[in-house]
Design an enzyme around this catalytic site. Sequence first.
Site, mmCIF file in Angstrom:
data_model
loop_
_atom_site.group_PDB
_atom_site.id
_atom_site.type_symbol
_atom_site.label_atom_id
_atom_site.label_comp_id
_atom_site.label_asym_id
_atom_site.label_seq_id
_atom_site.Cartn_x
_atom_site.Cartn_y
_atom_site.Cartn_z
ATOM 1 N N HIS A 244 3.221 3.588 -9.048
ATOM 2 C CA HIS A 244 3.398 1.766 -9.401
ATOM 3 C C HIS A 244 4.246 1.275 -9.511
ATOM 4 O O HIS A 244 5.060 0.392 -9.376
ATOM 5 C CB HIS A 244 2.004 2.084 -10.260
ATOM 6 C CG HIS A 244 0.891 1.504 -9.532
ATOM 7 N ND1 HIS A 244 0.273 1.000 -8.085
ATOM 8 C CD2 HIS A 244 -0.126 2.745 -10.004
ATOM 9 C CE1 HIS A 244 -1.118 1.637 -7.595
ATOM 10 N NE2 HIS A 244 -1.310 2.447 -8.401
ATOM 11 N N ASP B 2 0.518 -1.012 -0.295
ATOM 12 C CA ASP B 2 0.304 -0.107 0.108
ATOM 13 C C ASP B 2 0.391 1.196 0.185
ATOM 14 O O ASP B 2 1.809 1.532 0.848
ATOM 15 C CB ASP B 2 -1.176 0.118 0.714
ATOM 16 C CG ASP B 2 -2.558 1.063 0.843
ATOM 17 O OD1 ASP B 2 -2.672 1.589 -0.384
ATOM 18 O OD2 ASP B 2 -2.489 1.760 2.623
ATOM 19 N N LEU C 38 11.378 -20.452 -3.997
ATOM 20 C CA LEU C 38 10.732 -19.630 -3.944
ATOM 21 C C LEU C 38 9.093 -19.472 -4.200
ATOM 22 O O LEU C 38 9.416 -19.835 -5.585
ATOM 23 C CB LEU C 38 11.499 -17.926 -3.634
ATOM 24 C CG LEU C 38 10.198 -16.600 -3.206
ATOM 25 C CD1 LEU C 38 9.724 -17.138 -1.461
ATOM 26 C CD2 LEU C 38 11.467 -15.619 -3.211
#
Length: 242
Positions: free
Chosen positions: A35, A18, A129
Site C-alpha cells: 500500500h 488492485d 486536474l
Amino acid sequence: MQRPTQTAVPRHVAIIMDGNGRWATARHLPRMAGHSRGMDAVRSVLETCGRRGIEYLTLFAFSSENWNRPPDEVSTIMRLFMAALQKEVGKLVDNGVRLRIVGERISLDKELQRLIVDAESRTAANDRLHLTLCVSYGGRWDIVQAARAALRESDRPEAITEAALGRHLGLSFAPDPDLLIRTGGEQRISNFLLWQCAYAELYFTHTLWPDFSSAAFDQALAWYAQRERRFGRTSQQLAANS
C-alpha cells in the site's frame, strides 16, 4: 444519452488500484508495504495525467466491501490515508489539482473526516486536474443514496429521470469516465462507478498497482486511442458523421 466527443485522449480516467497486497507478498514483505509503494504509482499517474491533458482522474482507494478486511489492515490503510492527506495536499495545491473525496464519510474516523474537509477546501480553486478518491465507496450505495435524494425532491415516480438521479450521484460534477483501468489481473469492476461506467472502455492489465508506471499508463492510453466508441450506433454512422 448525451454522447461525448471521441478524442484520442480520454477526458476522464477511472482506475481500480488492485494488487498492492500481492505485490508485497511476492516480495516477502508485509501487505502494508504494498500500500505504501502504491502511493508512488499514484504520483506517477498524476504526473502522466498532467502531461497528457487528462482533466479528471478517479481512483478507487477503499471500497465499501474493504471494511471486511482484517481490522489491523483497515486501521493501517486509514492511517496511511491520513498521512497522505497531510503530506500531499500542499503539492496538489501547487500543481493545480482539485481533490474531492466521494463515499460514505460517516463510516470514517472523525479526524480523517476533518482532514478531508480541509484538503477539499484548500484545493477548491484548482481546475487543472480534478482528482477524486473513492473512499468507503460502492456503486450500489451511490445509486441508493442518489435515489433517496431525488425522492426528497419529488415523490412523483415520473420525476425520477436519469438526469434527476444523476444530479445526486457522488461524481455528479464530472463527465462519465471514458476509460476504466483495473490493475492486478482481475477482470471485473467490483461495485465501482456502476452507473457512470455504462459506456466506459474497460482496460484490464496483469500489472500490479505498485508497478503501474507512466509507461504502463501510456500503454493503456494508446489502447484507448484505438477504440471505436459507438454508443449504440454503427461504424458506418460514425464514418458518415466524421
